[in-house]
Design an enzyme around this catalytic site. Structure first.
Site, mmCIF file in Angstrom:
data_model
loop_
_atom_site.group_PDB
_atom_site.id
_atom_site.type_symbol
_atom_site.label_atom_id
_atom_site.label_comp_id
_atom_site.label_asym_id
_atom_site.label_seq_id
_atom_site.Cartn_x
_atom_site.Cartn_y
_atom_site.Cartn_z
ATOM 1 N N HIS A 13 -20.044 -17.441 -3.731
ATOM 2 C CA HIS A 13 -20.304 -17.738 -5.136
ATOM 3 C C HIS A 13 -19.392 -16.971 -6.081
ATOM 4 O O HIS A 13 -18.605 -17.556 -6.808
ATOM 5 C CB HIS A 13 -21.776 -17.446 -5.440
ATOM 6 C CG HIS A 13 -22.172 -17.700 -6.851
ATOM 7 N ND1 HIS A 13 -22.537 -16.694 -7.708
ATOM 8 C CD2 HIS A 13 -22.246 -18.851 -7.557
ATOM 9 C CE1 HIS A 13 -22.837 -17.221 -8.896
ATOM 10 N NE2 HIS A 13 -22.672 -18.518 -8.826
ATOM 11 N N GLU A 41 -30.392 -13.747 -2.069
ATOM 12 C CA GLU A 41 -29.608 -14.546 -3.012
ATOM 13 C C GLU A 41 -28.660 -13.704 -3.872
ATOM 14 O O GLU A 41 -28.837 -13.567 -5.070
ATOM 15 C CB GLU A 41 -30.533 -15.379 -3.904
ATOM 16 C CG GLU A 41 -31.361 -16.377 -3.114
ATOM 17 C CD GLU A 41 -32.104 -17.355 -4.013
ATOM 18 O OE1 GLU A 41 -31.547 -17.744 -5.058
ATOM 19 O OE2 GLU A 41 -33.230 -17.723 -3.649
ATOM 20 N N HIS A 47 -25.574 -13.014 -6.181
ATOM 21 C CA HIS A 47 -24.774 -13.841 -7.084
ATOM 22 C C HIS A 47 -23.562 -13.051 -7.572
ATOM 23 O O HIS A 47 -22.557 -12.979 -6.908
ATOM 24 C CB HIS A 47 -25.642 -14.359 -8.231
ATOM 25 C CG HIS A 47 -26.610 -15.425 -7.812
ATOM 26 N ND1 HIS A 47 -26.211 -16.654 -7.353
ATOM 27 C CD2 HIS A 47 -27.964 -15.438 -7.776
ATOM 28 C CE1 HIS A 47 -27.261 -17.389 -7.050
ATOM 29 N NE2 HIS A 47 -28.344 -16.674 -7.295
ATOM 30 N N GLU A 79 -30.929 -12.005 -6.707
ATOM 31 C CA GLU A 79 -31.928 -12.712 -7.500
ATOM 32 C C GLU A 79 -33.348 -12.249 -7.218
ATOM 33 O O GLU A 79 -34.265 -12.551 -7.987
ATOM 34 C CB GLU A 79 -31.809 -14.225 -7.279
ATOM 35 C CG GLU A 79 -32.525 -15.014 -8.345
ATOM 36 C CD GLU A 79 -32.067 -16.448 -8.471
ATOM 37 O OE1 GLU A 79 -32.892 -17.272 -8.876
ATOM 38 O OE2 GLU A 79 -30.893 -16.732 -8.190
#
Length: 296
Positions: A227, A266, A268, A283
């Protein structure tokens, strides 16, 4: 580059969504809480301060250090660019509707940002004057943006499967990627003078030189959903959103992966901290610090 230690900092609950992080001019880490309408500050000793914005639903997304000693961030849901001083004073500026997302300081003393839904690159001065530059594509979904070594801004075009370049006069160049469906998102200027980007759709990391030559490096797990990416110790570091890992890649394309405590955390945004460590927003409500060891 091996990781010799990790440390986790709880900065919010799991619903707030730590999303992006950057190093501030005050030597602290600054981050966005995309689902809570807040920005936060994490000192290197672990102290957390949160600053509430004027709308809980404004969607603070990417954040960067500005040329004026403040932090600037996009508000992707209410079409504003936010600003927070290192003392926590928050303000914002209205921009044309379009879903501002990526943001970077330009070499001209202004902030440049992407407009996801209108295929435009925006420029905002520190006193709030906005200029927009249309791209020669439709439905391209411009995503993240960074300042390049050539005095231009470079950005990813997620749905157009391309990387773009815009100079300070607004002239653009589009560089299609060789891999179909690569869907680039994160982009950073590497220490080797090239731009590095994350191919979330293809599970790879790409490299483009300022004259447009592209290389792609497939990751071991093509479903890992890379990402964000940043320059750091030994090369570039990136988040693998779908598999709960942080990866590193050397200038010659050697990849190393590092498991985080939870596969579903998660990760990011990621940034290099002032202490030489890497910091990633998870997250689940945390910022994780990774200390790299010597290259082997």
């Amino acid at each position: 580059m091996p990781v010799v230690s990790t440390r986790r900092f709880a900065v919010s609950d799991e619903k707030a969504g730590p999303y992006a992080t950057t190093t501030g001019p005050d030597g602290a880490l600054w981050f966005t809480l995309v689902h809570a309408g807040q920005v936060g500050r994490l000192s290197l000793d672990g102290r957390v301060e949160l600053y509430r914005l004027d709308s809980a639903d404004c969607g603070p997304a990417l954040i960067t250090a500005g040329p004026d000693g403040a932090l600037w961030f996009t508000r992707s849901r209410d079409h504003r660019i936010g600003r927070v001083t290192v003392d926590g004073e928050v303000s914002s500026f209205t921009v044309p509707e379009g879903g501002p997302f990526g943001i970077a300081s330009g070499p001209d003393g202004a902030l440049w940002f992407t407009q996801m839904h209108t295929d435009r690159i925006g420029r905002i001065t520190i006193d709030g004057r906005v200029t927009e530059h249309p791209l020669p594509l439709t439905g391209a979904f411009p995503s993240m943006i960074t300042s390049g070594p050539d005095g231009a801004l470079w950005f990813t075009l997620n749905r157009a499967n391309a990387v773009g370049r815009i100079d300070l006069d607004g002239n653009t160049e589009i560089h299609p990627l060789p891999t179909e469906g690569a869907a680039p998102v994160g982009i950073a200027c590497g220490g080797d003078g090239a731009l590095w980007f994350a191919e979330i759709g293809a599970g790879g990391i790409g490299r483009i030189t300022v004259d447009g030559r592209i290389e792609e490096f497939p990751l071991p797990d093509r479903a890992c959903r890379p990402h964000a990416i940043t320059a750091g110790a030994g090369g570039c570091w990136f988040t693998e959103w779908a598999t709960g890992r942080i990866g590193s890649i050397t200038p010659d394309g050697r990849v190393r992966e590092h498991d985080l405590p939870s596969r579903s955390c998660e990760p990011h945004g990621i940034t290099a901290g002032p202490d030489g460590a890497l910091y990633a927003a998870l997250e689940i409500g945390e910022i994780v610090r990774l200390e790299p060891g010597p290259a082997v």
